[in-house]
Design an enzyme around this catalytic site. Sequence first.
Site, mmCIF file in Angstrom:
data_model
loop_
_atom_site.group_PDB
_atom_site.id
_atom_site.type_symbol
_atom_site.label_atom_id
_atom_site.label_comp_id
_atom_site.label_asym_id
_atom_site.label_seq_id
_atom_site.Cartn_x
_atom_site.Cartn_y
_atom_site.Cartn_z
ATOM 1 N N LYS A 113 -48.891 -16.295 14.258
ATOM 2 C CA LYS A 113 -48.843 -15.830 12.872
ATOM 3 C C LYS A 113 -49.422 -16.888 11.934
ATOM 4 C CE LYS A 113 -45.251 -13.270 11.551
ATOM 5 N NZ LYS A 113 -43.799 -12.977 11.344
HETATM 6 C C1 E4P Z 1 -42.158 -10.170 10.495
HETATM 7 O O1 E4P Z 1 -43.165 -10.419 11.122
HETATM 8 C C2 E4P Z 1 -41.941 -10.607 9.118
HETATM 9 O O2 E4P Z 1 -41.999 -12.000 9.033
HETATM 10 C C3 E4P Z 1 -40.625 -10.062 8.599
HETATM 11 O O3 E4P Z 1 -40.603 -8.679 8.835
HETATM 12 C C4 E4P Z 1 -40.382 -10.363 7.139
HETATM 13 O O4 E4P Z 1 -39.231 -9.680 6.707
HETATM 14 P P1 E4P Z 1 -38.459 -9.997 5.353
HETATM 15 O O5 E4P Z 1 -39.311 -9.585 4.204
HETATM 16 O O6 E4P Z 1 -37.211 -9.187 5.443
HETATM 17 O O7 E4P Z 1 -38.192 -11.476 5.333
#
Ligand code: E4P
Length: 287
Positions: A113
Amino acid sequence: MRPQNLTTKIFLDSGDPGETREAIRILGFLDGQTTNPTLISKNPVACQRLERGEKFSKEEILNFYRDVVEEISALIPQGSISVEVYADFSTPAKEMIQQGKEMFSWIPNAHIKLPTTKEGLNAAGQAIKEGVRVNMTLCFTQEQAAAVYAATKGARKGDVFISPFIGRLDDRGENGMDLIAHVLTMYQKGDSHVEVLTASVRNIDHLLYALKLGSDIVTVPFNVLKEWAERGLPIPKDDYAYDSKNFKSISFKPVDLGKQWHEYDIFHELTEKGIERFSTDWNSLLK
Ligand code: E4P
């Protein structure tokens, strides 16, 4: 068991391998998992350690992240596990690539990521050339999604995910699911090398509508997967209508996919806020 008419891949959004085990048990399948610095800071073992007043050194936290990711990978060897690099406003592309390559070597099924920022897109282009799969995170606009498409042109399908964060748009009164619909529509004009991963899911309606729209992947917190399992893993029918509540709709923009990535306006304040939050949560673990 996986419903026969389910075409979207279902990922768990969590930094806790205990939830991976439980998700596999209640669903009967799991296609992958996404992690991020905030989720790792909420991992129960990390929390217990912090409660004892023992913070991590930089080396220890990376080893801890690696252990967590290895455990998850062994539970979902056929799936994809997203591992996020540390990035704050001063992290250059070069450093993201270094971290990404190291993390990619941890397990055979990683996607790395990277933030959807100038440095993150630079890193993504390079990572793809070096055979590192990527998941471009903190996406809040069609232009950002177009830039990801352009920066990773030539990649194989499955090697690039884009993660539009719908819940964080909802949180400020905008209809986040509109963004998923628009990115999917915009990508229809492309070569399909980027897969849309609906992220920042808050409730079962987000999940159901992502399935209805045909999102390639959706990553879902454990409590929402549990509710879906308790309801018998429903797949929305043709007459399913998403309740967008009183959220302000986001308009579709006819964005041309044929430009160079740096020609798109990729700024969004939630991307900046997201970087700040991820880096703060990660740093809170450190001595
Ligand atoms: C997943 O890859 C993301 O980092 C995650 O869904 C973010 O979620 P949030 O907005 O609840 O922190």
